[in-house]
Scaffold this motif. Structure first.
Motif, mmCIF file in Angstrom:
data_model
loop_
_atom_site.group_PDB
_atom_site.id
_atom_site.type_symbol
_atom_site.label_atom_id
_atom_site.label_comp_id
_atom_site.label_asym_id
_atom_site.label_seq_id
_atom_site.Cartn_x
_atom_site.Cartn_y
_atom_site.Cartn_z
ATOM 1 N N ARG B 73 0.749 -1.287 0.036
ATOM 2 C CA ARG B 73 0.190 -0.034 0.184
ATOM 3 C C ARG B 73 0.898 1.134 0.053
ATOM 4 O O ARG B 73 1.799 1.376 0.508
ATOM 5 C CB ARG B 73 -0.959 -0.021 1.306
ATOM 6 C CG ARG B 73 -1.676 -1.090 1.842
ATOM 7 C CD ARG B 73 -2.567 -1.755 0.818
ATOM 8 N NE ARG B 73 -2.947 -3.106 0.732
ATOM 9 C CZ ARG B 73 -3.771 -3.612 1.711
ATOM 10 N NH1 ARG B 73 -4.448 -2.910 2.424
ATOM 11 N NH2 ARG B 73 -4.038 -5.054 1.736
ATOM 12 N N SER B 153 -0.280 -0.440 -4.556
ATOM 13 C CA SER B 153 -1.647 -0.145 -4.569
ATOM 14 C C SER B 153 -2.019 1.054 -3.671
ATOM 15 O O SER B 153 -1.434 1.372 -2.530
ATOM 16 C CB SER B 153 -2.327 -1.441 -3.815
ATOM 17 O OG SER B 153 -2.270 -2.453 -4.812
ATOM 18 N N ASN B 154 -3.124 1.617 -4.160
ATOM 19 C CA ASN B 154 -3.645 2.870 -3.173
ATOM 20 C C ASN B 154 -5.002 2.409 -2.815
ATOM 21 O O ASN B 154 -5.891 2.320 -3.657
ATOM 22 C CB ASN B 154 -3.725 3.915 -4.067
ATOM 23 C CG ASN B 154 -4.227 5.206 -3.450
ATOM 24 O OD1 ASN B 154 -5.082 5.112 -2.562
ATOM 25 N ND2 ASN B 154 -3.717 6.496 -3.845
ATOM 26 N N GLU B 155 -5.156 2.252 -1.650
ATOM 27 C CA GLU B 155 -6.150 1.622 -1.206
ATOM 28 C C GLU B 155 -7.775 2.399 -1.039
ATOM 29 O O GLU B 155 -8.628 1.958 -1.120
ATOM 30 C CB GLU B 155 -6.280 1.081 0.329
ATOM 31 C CG GLU B 155 -5.617 2.004 1.433
ATOM 32 C CD GLU B 155 -4.223 1.980 1.340
ATOM 33 O OE1 GLU B 155 -3.291 2.041 0.376
ATOM 34 O OE2 GLU B 155 -3.446 2.039 2.420
ATOM 35 N N ASP B 278 -7.370 -7.847 -3.497
ATOM 36 C CA ASP B 278 -6.051 -8.061 -2.831
ATOM 37 C C ASP B 278 -5.877 -9.826 -2.856
ATOM 38 O O ASP B 278 -5.508 -10.297 -2.137
ATOM 39 C CB ASP B 278 -6.627 -7.983 -1.297
ATOM 40 C CG ASP B 278 -5.140 -7.996 -0.502
ATOM 41 O OD1 ASP B 278 -4.119 -7.618 -1.301
ATOM 42 O OD2 ASP B 278 -5.130 -7.959 0.615
#
Lengths: 394, 394
Positions: B73, B153-155, B278
């Motif tokens: 992240r 990843s950009n949550e 995910d």
């Protein structure tokens, strides 16, 4: 697989017109360059003039060392070292094939060493510093453009010896396949065999469990077998020249030998021949290789030689020894199809000097690791290769 | 073959016990290290304690960033950047697999950048500097240990994007296959597929004349197919783990893609799945790859897909389309034999989000180069992969 440490630091500029990278690369190191090259081929091809123009436009001063021969001499190295010291050269730039690059490497190492550069080969001195080195490759063969090895001949002692250091790895290499369009047929053939021999020396190993290295080696062998004949028939076929050139670099940059014991017996034997006769290295290897293969073939080595026959030549069969023999025959036929000589006799080697060569080759101990070769083994291989009379080469 | 520039500067220390190189490597850069790692696996395996001992003996101060997740992240990156600034860290040391290494790379780049590190992914900022980075690899998969790429990843935005720079290439990587003995079965399987997918993305290309690259690619695929099942059956088989680990590094260090256009459509599609769900990256690839192959197969792409079937799987036959189809079937069977799921439905992907994924994947234009894929193409692949109902996967 054995433990290993590896790094491939050379910046590769690959393809048509990549000479455009030269000025920027050179200026990273300085403005005074020793330009090392061989005979007149770079003058005939126009590359020499192109280089002078680039230097002029970029304010780079070339100091020239022309005339480096194949099987480069320690005397050329000494000349180069003298020039580097006198003109305070900042970068050594080799333009040519492996001979020129090897010579340039030892000049780079010799400049800052107070003794004689031959000391690096007699193990009197270790290489502890070197001027930076760049390459413009014009011949696919030795892989010297991407490694830290060099082989130099001493004409006085009739010795041809190798040395190496990570300090000798070129900082950059410009690989333009078009520069190899003008390579004459015998050199194209010998270069192809040289690449294959580098692969063989690392492929034929006693180390188990090196599946990835072995499959990579087979990939390179297939490439040589596919494109050698095309480059010979069509010297300006870019695809063939490009595949051979890149394969030549990859075949001896450390990738194939990482994690395994390597052999190098065939190279060691060949060096004794070309130390005396000034034979093209790849031609000597083409003659010796099948005789080496045939000699080392036994129950223990058969599985690997059979792998070679199966995966590279597509030979079918379940009996390793028989399959391996066909693979050796195929190898011999392939070298012959490139119009390379098949015996040492044909290229002027004298029978009465074979013992001396075998003795010199094994002076520091047995050769090889795939199968250890003592004096008598080496002599037998030389004698077989001299006569060219084994069954498979009939 | 296309022109290319390439360099492989990472110092690789490969094999059992190579952790012995760590202190010397770290001290080249400084004494303050950001130690980036994931969950508890390095604590369970004893590696964590070993590292602390090495640091203590060598006077190295570790600042810890634990808890990096798979599909790392941007929030972990931000935490790491904060620590690097606060403690004036001199080297970022990643201990883990690709997720940990990718996270460490962006921490290294983000520390000296005044904006937010996510800017590197949205193309708002270019990477112009980075702290030096070292890796200790514990999982064979991404090849991140030998290249300059990172995927984060950009949550918040449900985006998973990649960036890259030569500045992010690790200075050194320690590859001890024994560290991967404890990798659980699903990760071993997914890692094997991830390596294969990296090869596929570079092997399936519209560029002609790349014989050497293609044979090298096949060598790596054969290695994965040979050793994936062995590593699964015998997790502590050193030979299998070593071959997979080294192949993983070589598969994505630039070697296979040099001189050719590469594809990456399957990766781009998978990233949309794992950005939302995910999912383990290699599992997503295992599901998508056969459907991608099947979808892109046509008269024009058949020769290359048939090459794959012939040279990797040994399929015989003269009709390219038919041979290619068998190769795709073999691929599907192989992934299933690794006990990986065969449809997106099985892993919890929702049918109603496929359109959104296809739209996001093609938001910046068509995907791939082997065959260009627009929105509808991507949607069809996703739908097929969702249902898992193509003939060959029956």
């Amino acid at each position: 697989m054995l433990n290993f440490d590896i790094q491939f630091p050379t910046r590769i500029h690959f393809g048509r017109g990549k000479i455009e990278e030269l000025a920027r690369e050179v200026l990273t190191y300085g403005k005074k360059v020793l330009l090392v090259y061989g005979g007149g081929s770079i003058k005939r091809s126009g590359l020499y003039e192109q280089l002078l123009n680039i230097f002029k436009e970029s304010g780079i001063t070339p100091i020239e060392l022309p005339g480096v021969q194949s099987n480069p001499r320690i005397s050329s190295v000494r000349q180069g070292v003298k020039l580097c010291r006198e003109y305070e050269v900042e970068l050594v730039l080799a333009v040519g094939g492996g001979s020129t690059i090897d010579c340039a490497k030892i000049i780079a190492a010799g400049t800052g060493y107070e003794g004689d550069a031959w000391d690096f080969f007699t193990r009197r001195a270790r290489i502890t510093q070197a001027l930076p080195l760049g390459c413009i490759l014009t011949l696919a063969a030795t892989g010297s453009e991407m490694n830290g090895n060099a082989v130099i001949s001493n004409e006085e002692t009739e010795e041809k010896l190798g040395t190496g250091s990570p300090l000798l790895i070129p900082r950059f290499s410009i690989l333009d396949p078009e520069y190899s369009f003008s390579v004459p047929p015998e050199q194209t053939a010998a270069g192809t065999v040289d690449i294959m021999s580098h692969v063989f020396e690392q492929y034929f190993s006693p180390t188990p469990g090196t599946f990835i290295q072995d499959r990579l080696a087979e990939a390179m062998l297939k490439t040589c077998i596919h494109y050698g004949p095309i480059a010979l028939a069509k010297p300006d076929n870019y695809e063939a020249r490009a595949n051979l050139m890149w394969t030549g670099s990859l075949a001896l940059n450390g990738l194939l030998g990482a994690g395994k014991r390597t052999d190098w017996a065939t190279h060691d034997i060949e060096h004794e021949i070309s130390a005396i006769y000034d034979v093209t290295h790849g031609l000597g290897l083409a003659i010796l290789t099948p005789y080496w293969m045939y000699y080392v073939l036994d129950e223990k080595t058969a599985p690997r030689l059979a792998d070679y026959a199966r995966y590279v030549w597509g030979i079918e069969g379940s009996e390793d020894l028989a399959v391996a023999r066909v693979g050796i025959e195929k190898t011999t036929e392939f070298f012959r199809s490139l119009h390379l000589a098949g015996s040492l006799k044909e290229i002027g080697v004298e029978a009465e000097r074979l013992e001396e060569m075998a003795a010199k080759a094994t002076a520091w101990g047995a050769l090889g690791s795939f199968k250890k070769l003592e004096y008598l083994d080496v002599l037998t291989i030389l004698q077989n290769a001299y006569k060219g009379n084994t069954a498979f080469s009939a």
